[in-house]
Design a protein around this motif. Structure first.
Motif, PDB file in Angstrom:
ATOM      1  N   VAL A   1      -4.914   2.224  -5.698  1.00 29.44           N
ATOM      2  CA  VAL A   1      -3.722   1.693  -6.351  1.00 29.44           C
ATOM      3  C   VAL A   1      -2.881   2.849  -6.874  1.00 29.44           C
ATOM      4  O   VAL A   1      -3.326   3.627  -7.717  1.00 29.44           O
ATOM      5  CB  VAL A   1      -4.099   0.737  -7.497  1.00 29.44           C
ATOM      6  CG1 VAL A   1      -2.844   0.282  -8.239  1.00 29.44           C
ATOM      7  CG2 VAL A   1      -4.837  -0.476  -6.942  1.00 29.44           C
ATOM      8  N   SER A   2      -1.683   2.956  -6.370  1.00 26.37           N
ATOM      9  CA  SER A   2      -0.770   4.011  -6.790  1.00 26.37           C
ATOM     10  C   SER A   2      -0.288   3.764  -8.211  1.00 26.37           C
ATOM     11  O   SER A   2      -0.163   2.610  -8.649  1.00 26.37           O
ATOM     12  CB  SER A   2       0.425   4.055  -5.834  1.00 26.37           C
ATOM     13  OG  SER A   2       1.459   4.865  -6.359  1.00 26.37           O
TER      14      SER A   2
ATOM     15  N   ASP B   1       0.815  -1.211   0.000  1.00 24.09           N
ATOM     16  CA  ASP B   1       0.000   0.000   0.000  1.00 24.09           C
ATOM     17  C   ASP B   1       0.849   1.261   0.000  1.00 24.09           C
ATOM     18  O   ASP B   1       2.082   1.228   0.058  1.00 24.09           O
ATOM     19  CB  ASP B   1      -0.911   0.004   1.241  1.00 24.09           C
ATOM     20  CG  ASP B   1      -1.851  -1.183   1.279  1.00 24.09           C
ATOM     21  OD1 ASP B   1      -2.461  -1.473   0.240  1.00 24.09           O
ATOM     22  OD2 ASP B   1      -1.954  -1.839   2.341  1.00 24.09           O
ATOM     23  N   THR B   2       0.161   2.406  -0.039  1.00 24.03           N
ATOM     24  CA  THR B   2       0.754   3.718   0.198  1.00 24.03           C
ATOM     25  C   THR B   2      -0.060   4.390   1.301  1.00 24.03           C
ATOM     26  O   THR B   2      -0.978   3.788   1.867  1.00 24.03           O
ATOM     27  CB  THR B   2       0.716   4.595  -1.073  1.00 24.03           C
ATOM     28  OG1 THR B   2      -0.663   4.936  -1.357  1.00 24.03           O
ATOM     29  CG2 THR B   2       1.328   3.877  -2.260  1.00 24.03           C
TER      30      THR B   2
ATOM     31  N   TRP C   1       5.457  -9.802  -9.738  1.00 24.47           N
ATOM     32  CA  TRP C   1       4.937  -8.453  -9.531  1.00 24.47           C
ATOM     33  C   TRP C   1       5.014  -7.628 -10.811  1.00 24.47           C
ATOM     34  O   TRP C   1       4.097  -6.879 -11.138  1.00 24.47           O
ATOM     35  CB  TRP C   1       5.713  -7.738  -8.405  1.00 24.47           C
ATOM     36  CG  TRP C   1       4.989  -7.824  -7.118  1.00 24.47           C
ATOM     37  CD1 TRP C   1       5.275  -8.626  -6.056  1.00 24.47           C
ATOM     38  CD2 TRP C   1       3.802  -7.101  -6.756  1.00 24.47           C
ATOM     39  NE1 TRP C   1       4.345  -8.443  -5.065  1.00 24.47           N
ATOM     40  CE2 TRP C   1       3.438  -7.523  -5.449  1.00 24.47           C
ATOM     41  CE3 TRP C   1       3.016  -6.146  -7.400  1.00 24.47           C
ATOM     42  CZ2 TRP C   1       2.327  -7.019  -4.788  1.00 24.47           C
ATOM     43  CZ3 TRP C   1       1.898  -5.641  -6.741  1.00 24.47           C
ATOM     44  CH2 TRP C   1       1.565  -6.075  -5.455  1.00 24.47           C
TER      45      TRP C   1
ATOM     46  N   ASP D   1       6.378  -0.454  -6.489  1.00 23.06           N
ATOM     47  CA  ASP D   1       6.198  -0.613  -5.045  1.00 23.06           C
ATOM     48  C   ASP D   1       6.193  -2.083  -4.649  1.00 23.06           C
ATOM     49  O   ASP D   1       6.836  -2.491  -3.680  1.00 23.06           O
ATOM     50  CB  ASP D   1       4.889   0.034  -4.593  1.00 23.06           C
ATOM     51  CG  ASP D   1       4.871   1.537  -4.815  1.00 23.06           C
ATOM     52  OD1 ASP D   1       5.906   2.101  -5.207  1.00 23.06           O
ATOM     53  OD2 ASP D   1       3.800   2.137  -4.601  1.00 23.06           O
ATOM     54  N   GLY D   2       5.420  -2.884  -5.396  1.00 17.68           N
ATOM     55  CA  GLY D   2       5.329  -4.297  -5.073  1.00 17.68           C
ATOM     56  C   GLY D   2       6.654  -5.007  -5.255  1.00 17.68           C
ATOM     57  O   GLY D   2       7.058  -5.828  -4.416  1.00 17.68           O
TER      58      GLY D   2
ATOM     59  N   ALA E   1       7.843   3.189  -1.554  1.00 16.60           N
ATOM     60  CA  ALA E   1       6.418   3.180  -1.889  1.00 16.60           C
ATOM     61  C   ALA E   1       5.935   4.574  -2.282  1.00 16.60           C
ATOM     62  O   ALA E   1       6.417   5.580  -1.780  1.00 16.60           O
ATOM     63  CB  ALA E   1       5.591   2.667  -0.710  1.00 16.60           C
TER      64      ALA E   1
ATOM     65  N   TRP F   1      -3.417  -5.677  -9.386  1.00 11.59           N
ATOM     66  CA  TRP F   1      -3.491  -5.758  -7.931  1.00 11.59           C
ATOM     67  C   TRP F   1      -4.880  -5.429  -7.387  1.00 11.59           C
ATOM     68  O   TRP F   1      -5.387  -6.098  -6.493  1.00 11.59           O
ATOM     69  CB  TRP F   1      -2.451  -4.857  -7.277  1.00 11.59           C
ATOM     70  CG  TRP F   1      -2.568  -4.811  -5.790  1.00 11.59           C
ATOM     71  CD1 TRP F   1      -2.814  -3.732  -4.998  1.00 11.59           C
ATOM     72  CD2 TRP F   1      -2.482  -5.933  -4.890  1.00 11.59           C
ATOM     73  NE1 TRP F   1      -2.874  -4.095  -3.680  1.00 11.59           N
ATOM     74  CE2 TRP F   1      -2.679  -5.437  -3.586  1.00 11.59           C
ATOM     75  CE3 TRP F   1      -2.269  -7.296  -5.064  1.00 11.59           C
ATOM     76  CZ2 TRP F   1      -2.664  -6.267  -2.468  1.00 11.59           C
ATOM     77  CZ3 TRP F   1      -2.247  -8.122  -3.948  1.00 11.59           C
ATOM     78  CH2 TRP F   1      -2.445  -7.599  -2.669  1.00 11.59           C
ATOM     79  N   GLN F   2      -5.515  -4.387  -7.902  1.00  8.88           N
ATOM     80  CA  GLN F   2      -6.822  -4.007  -7.371  1.00  8.88           C
ATOM     81  C   GLN F   2      -7.849  -5.123  -7.582  1.00  8.88           C
ATOM     82  O   GLN F   2      -8.625  -5.445  -6.679  1.00  8.88           O
ATOM     83  CB  GLN F   2      -7.314  -2.716  -8.011  1.00  8.88           C
ATOM     84  CG  GLN F   2      -8.531  -2.130  -7.304  1.00  8.88           C
ATOM     85  CD  GLN F   2      -8.830  -0.721  -7.766  1.00  8.88           C
ATOM     86  OE1 GLN F   2      -9.021  -0.483  -8.947  1.00  8.88           O
ATOM     87  NE2 GLN F   2      -8.853   0.219  -6.832  1.00  8.88           N
TER      88      GLN F   2
ATOM     89  N   GLY G   1       1.223  -6.877 -10.395  1.00  7.59           N
ATOM     90  CA  GLY G   1       1.219  -5.423 -10.243  1.00  7.59           C
ATOM     91  C   GLY G   1       0.049  -4.718 -10.894  1.00  7.59           C
ATOM     92  O   GLY G   1      -0.713  -4.001 -10.236  1.00  7.59           O
TER      93      GLY G   1
ATOM     94  N   ILE H   1       2.483   1.202  -8.394  1.00  2.47           N
ATOM     95  CA  ILE H   1       2.213  -0.086  -7.757  1.00  2.47           C
ATOM     96  C   ILE H   1       3.169  -1.185  -8.212  1.00  2.47           C
ATOM     97  O   ILE H   1       3.592  -2.023  -7.401  1.00  2.47           O
ATOM     98  CB  ILE H   1       0.747  -0.525  -7.982  1.00  2.47           C
ATOM     99  CG1 ILE H   1       0.446  -1.841  -7.235  1.00  2.47           C
ATOM    100  CG2 ILE H   1       0.430  -0.643  -9.452  1.00  2.47           C
ATOM    101  CD1 ILE H   1       0.572  -1.778  -5.754  1.00  2.47           C
TER     102      ILE H   1
END
Length: 280
Positions: free
Chosen positions: A185-186, A31-32, A163, A192-193, A57, A171-172, A168, A189
């Motif tokens: 979701v950034s 997450d962020t 990822w 980040d992942g 992140a 993800w959502q 990635g 993502i």
């Protein structure tokens, strides 16, 4: 704004009245700071609320190498944020998942500028290391079964490739299917992942193999979601051995309780912070 910490720029966001008690919310993986979006406005009615993207992140920079993601470094990031947003008073920390794991490192650091701590779905890895050395019980087996993904994260090349090419960008949808939640979701993502895998590789084996003694007198509130698929109640059953002031709360929620049960999380945090705030 950005806060500098050991060569990393941490993106920090403030809400509410700066003269009120400060509550710092620390997010987990992958997450962020946006994972707290539903909780922030509820807390900001009474408190000065601070969120930030942890290193690797969101809008924060992502250093390379495992050493940059070890627990003491992550704790110093939190201390750097605290020094800027509340230089004259200790803060109240609320953390989830990997945010909770790294916040335990900060809370168990002597003279930490922390007035209270609420931990959601994230144990102290050193405490877990000591717990794992006890005579095995069904709780140990239960947690091992829930932790299958940690073994995958330690496989060379496999997790980063997954990822980058599979998880990635989906993800959502994956979170919705597995947990019934739709986390923000950034745009970062995938990075980040992939980068966040270093959190696991830098800390799990060293801490479980050679657990340290980590104690605290900071008042701790442990929030255990009943339907958490990743962190079981077993890993926190020894908290009273390490913390002198412990309050336990169980909620009927899954892993991302701050999304699905924001009102409940905000109420528990408010009660704990109020109980451990100095009168104005």
């Amino acid at each position: 704004m950005f806060v500098e910490s050991e060569g990393v720029r941490l993106a920090v966001f403030e809400h509410g009245d700066r003269s009120a008690p400060t509550v710092v919310l620390v997010h987990g993986y992958p997450d962020t700071h946006r994972v707290w979006d539903d909780v922030v406005p509820l807390l900001a009615e009474e408190f000065h609320v601070v969120t930030y993207d942890v290193r690797g992140a969101g809008a924060s920079s992502a250093p390379r190498g495992l050493a940059a993601y070890r627990l003491p470094v992550l704790a110093r990031d939190l201390f750097a944020v605290i020094a800027v947003v509340s230089p004259d008073a200790p803060v109240h920390v609320v953390a989830h998942d990997w945010g909770s794991i790294q916040a335990w490192e900060a809370v168990t650091t002597p003279d930490a500028p922390i007035a209270s701590y609420t931990s959601i779905s994230g144990p102290c890895l050193d405490h877990v290391g000591h717990w794992m050395r006890r005579r095995p019980t069904t709780r140990h087996l239960d947690q091992l079964l829930h932790s299958w993904y940690i073994a995958v994260f330690h496989l060379p090349f496999v997790a980063p490739l997954l990822w980058r090419h599979v998880i990635g960008r989906r993800w959502q949808k994956i979170a919705q299917r597995l947990e019934g939640v739709s986390p923000h979701v950034s745009p970062t993502i995938v990075r980040d992942g992939e980068q966040g895998i270093a959190l696991y590789r830098a800390n799990f084996i060293p801490r479980l193999r050679s657990p340290r003694v980590r104690r605290t007198d900071v008042p701790v509130q442990v929030v255990q979601p009943l339907r958490d698929k990743y962190v079981t109640a077993g890993v926190t059953e020894d908290v009273e051995r390490w913390a002198s002031d412990v309050r336990r709360r169980v909620i009927d929620a899954g892993h991302w309780a701050q999304i699905t049960h924001a009102d409940t999380v905000a109420r528990l945090v408010t009660d704990h912070v109020t109980a451990h705030s100095l009168p104005s």
